[in-house]
Design an enzyme around this catalytic site. Structure first.
Site: not given
Ligand code: NAP
Length: 484
Positions: A216, A148, A51, A178, A182, A240, A235, A331
């Site tokens: 972990e 996920k 956004r 993921h 691995k 996994h 989780d 954990k």
């Molecule tokens: P995050 O850091 O909160 O990032 C969310 C992203 O989505 C940001 O780029 C945000 O940018 C964008 N966004 C939010 N609302 C939006 C909308 N309405 N339209 C378009 N873009 C939007 O989240 P994340 O940790 O990267 O996780 C993303 C996904 O991956 C989630 O489903 C999470 O469960 C999954 N996941 C994450 C991890 C990890 O290690 N982080 C691991 C496994 C799975 P703006 O606010 O500018 O829109």
């Protein structure tokens, strides 16, 4: 070393959530590393979408920072970074709004592979899938990648599958776990199906039990709000560990082909017995509360979510009836360690006397750290004193055996993204597989919720709650030690 990198077809990859944590830590550095390895075609492009109103230049600066932070210095090549950044552009799009889409459409090339990575909250998956179609962006070669968690129970997973299926065919949907990317997890299939050595023994007649451990050392501080809604069962186990169990337990697929592999995994999940209450131990680190406790980390003094779980799982099929699979994950345990240990039965008759010191054969497949395999075998204890036996390891560290080829192996995200571009779904979960996993998981969670069970306390730096030890002791077995 001779490069074994096979270039992929030309592509446009859109990362929705391109400025988020996952994109910065894994997806974008992973793409850079594949480009560095020479796998990304010269015209391939990456488009970030979120956004916030960023320019292309601002997005490139964000990605440059991410590479600086998350790519090891030895692999940060200024020329390759500049070339990678020149592939990037950015579009401001709200998944639930209508602006930005025409610009995205104008950027996309209809005649190359189009991949759309949904790195956003699952609640946005439906809106994105719908708009990719109503805005006529997704072409015939389009595929979507979803992260996920894929649902939090069977009903929500089904709803999510139905939403995606309304806009994309199953062959276009890539559900990432993921763990499956691995190297060592894929090696499970190589070890099992490329060696005749193990297969004849790979059944309950010869295998006493299997232990799968994912330990972990980190707690949940910093992501407590997310984790507390999920817990170790949702989780780790439902996805996994379930995948690890499937790869160990499945029948040989007729070919290393996406649907053949996933058909066999699905059969395992469907053969899992319900797990009775006495075969489940849940734990929480420092369950009493206070500084450093789980309750403090999640900022919820009444939480009954588990940060540890151990389960005894039975598979009702011809191959595994009578061989329990013990699963545990948690954990803040003593060490970061993931391994699968297959303990074989006693020989049918021992020619040595009871004092010989006989112990079971154990095959240990280490997933992390120090990936490798270790087989414990009996030999004669050297020297005089009659026939005394001693257990010795046949140890193979993949790093030692494979050298550079092992060190340079792509990480899970790198490999999985390239598989998406190649159109290879073998390492992605199919919709029916995810639903079957939830169908087994739901009654387990509902069981402890109905009973009002509270997790057992355990001290950080240990191997988990006392009751988890009992889960095996009462069967005359022991967990393998989690070594610090
Ligand atoms: P995050 O850091 O909160 O990032 C969310 C992203 O989505 C940001 O780029 C945000 O940018 C964008 N966004 C939010 N609302 C939006 C909308 N309405 N339209 C378009 N873009 C939007 O989240 P994340 O940790 O990267 O996780 C993303 C996904 O991956 C989630 O489903 C999470 O469960 C999954 N996941 C994450 C991890 C990890 O290690 N982080 C691991 C496994 C799975 P703006 O606010 O500018 O829109």
């Amino acid at each position: 070393m001779v490069s074994r990198v096979i270039p992929v077809d030309d592509f446009d990859l859109v990362i929705f959530g391109g400025t988020g944590d996952l994109a910065r830590r894994k997806i974008l550095p992973g793409l850079y590393l594949r480009a560095l390895a020479g796998q990304v075609p010269p015209d391939a492009r990456v488009i970030g979408a979120a956004r916030a109103e960023n320019t292309d230049e601002e997005f490139r600066a964000l990605v440059a920072e991410a590479i600086e932070e998350f790519v090891p210095a030895a692999r940060r090549d200024p020329e390759a970074i500049a070339a990678f950044l020149s592939r990037l552009s950015y579009v401001a799009i709200d998944a639930t709004g209508d602006s930005g889409w025409p610009r995205l459409k104008a950027l996309m090339r209809p005649d190359v592979v189009q991949a759309f990575y949904f790195s956003v909250a699952p609640s946005l998956f439906g809106a994105l899938a719908e708009r990719l179609n109503t805005q006529n962006i997704a072409g015939p070669q389009a595929r979507i990648v979803v992260e996920k968690p894929f649902g939090r129970d069977l009903a929500s997973a089904r709803a999510l599958n139905a939403t995606l299926a309304a806009h994309f065919d199953e062959s276009q949907i890539y559900r990432i776990d993921h763990y499956l990317g691995k190297e060592t997890v894929q090696n499970l299939m190589a070890v099992r199906f490329a060696n005749i050595l193990f297969e004849p023994l790979w059944k309950s007649e010869y295998v006493d039990h299997v232990q799968i451990t994912v330990a972990e050392t980190v707690g949940v501080a910093g992501r407590g709000a997310y984790y507390d809604k999920s817990g170790a069962m949702r989780d780790m186990v439902q996805n996994h560990m379930m995948q690890l169990l499937c790869l160990i337990a499945m029948e040989p697929p007729y070919h290393f082909d996406p649907n053949a592999v996933r058909d066999e995994k699905l059969k395992v999940i469907r053969a899992l017995d319900p797990v009775p209450a006495q075969d489940i131990v849940r734990g929480q680190y420092l369950a009493g509360g206070g500084e450093g406790s789980y309750l403090a980390d999640v900022e919820n003094p009444a939480s009954t979510t588990e940060s540890y779980i151990a389960l005894k799982v039975a598979i009702s099929n011809w191959r595994w009836k009578g061989t329990p699979f013990y699963l545990r994950t948690g954990k803040r345990l003593r060490a970061r360690e993931s391994e699968i240990a297959i303990t074989f039965r006693e020989p049918p008759h021992s020619i040595f006397d009871d004092a010989s010191g006989w112990k079971e054969n154990v095959l240990v497949i280490r997933l992390q750290p120090d990936e490798g395999m270790n087989m414990k075998v009996m030999i004669k204890d050297p020297g005089p004193g009659g026939m005394r036996l001693v257990q010795v390891p046949l140890d193979m560290s993949y790093a030692e055996a494979l050298g550079d080829a092992h060190d340079d192996a792509p990480d899970a995200y790198e490999r999985l993204i390239m598989d998406v571009i190649r159109g290879n779904q073998t390492l992605f979960m199919r919709g029916d597989e995810v639903e079957a996993a939830w169908a087994w998981t739901d009654p387990i969670i509902e069981g402890w919720e109905t009973r009002g069970d509270r997790p057992q306390p355990y001290d950080p730096g240990t191997s988990g709650p006392e009751d988890a030890l009992m889960l095996m002791h009462r069967d005359g077995r022991r967990w393998r030690e989690i070594k610090s």
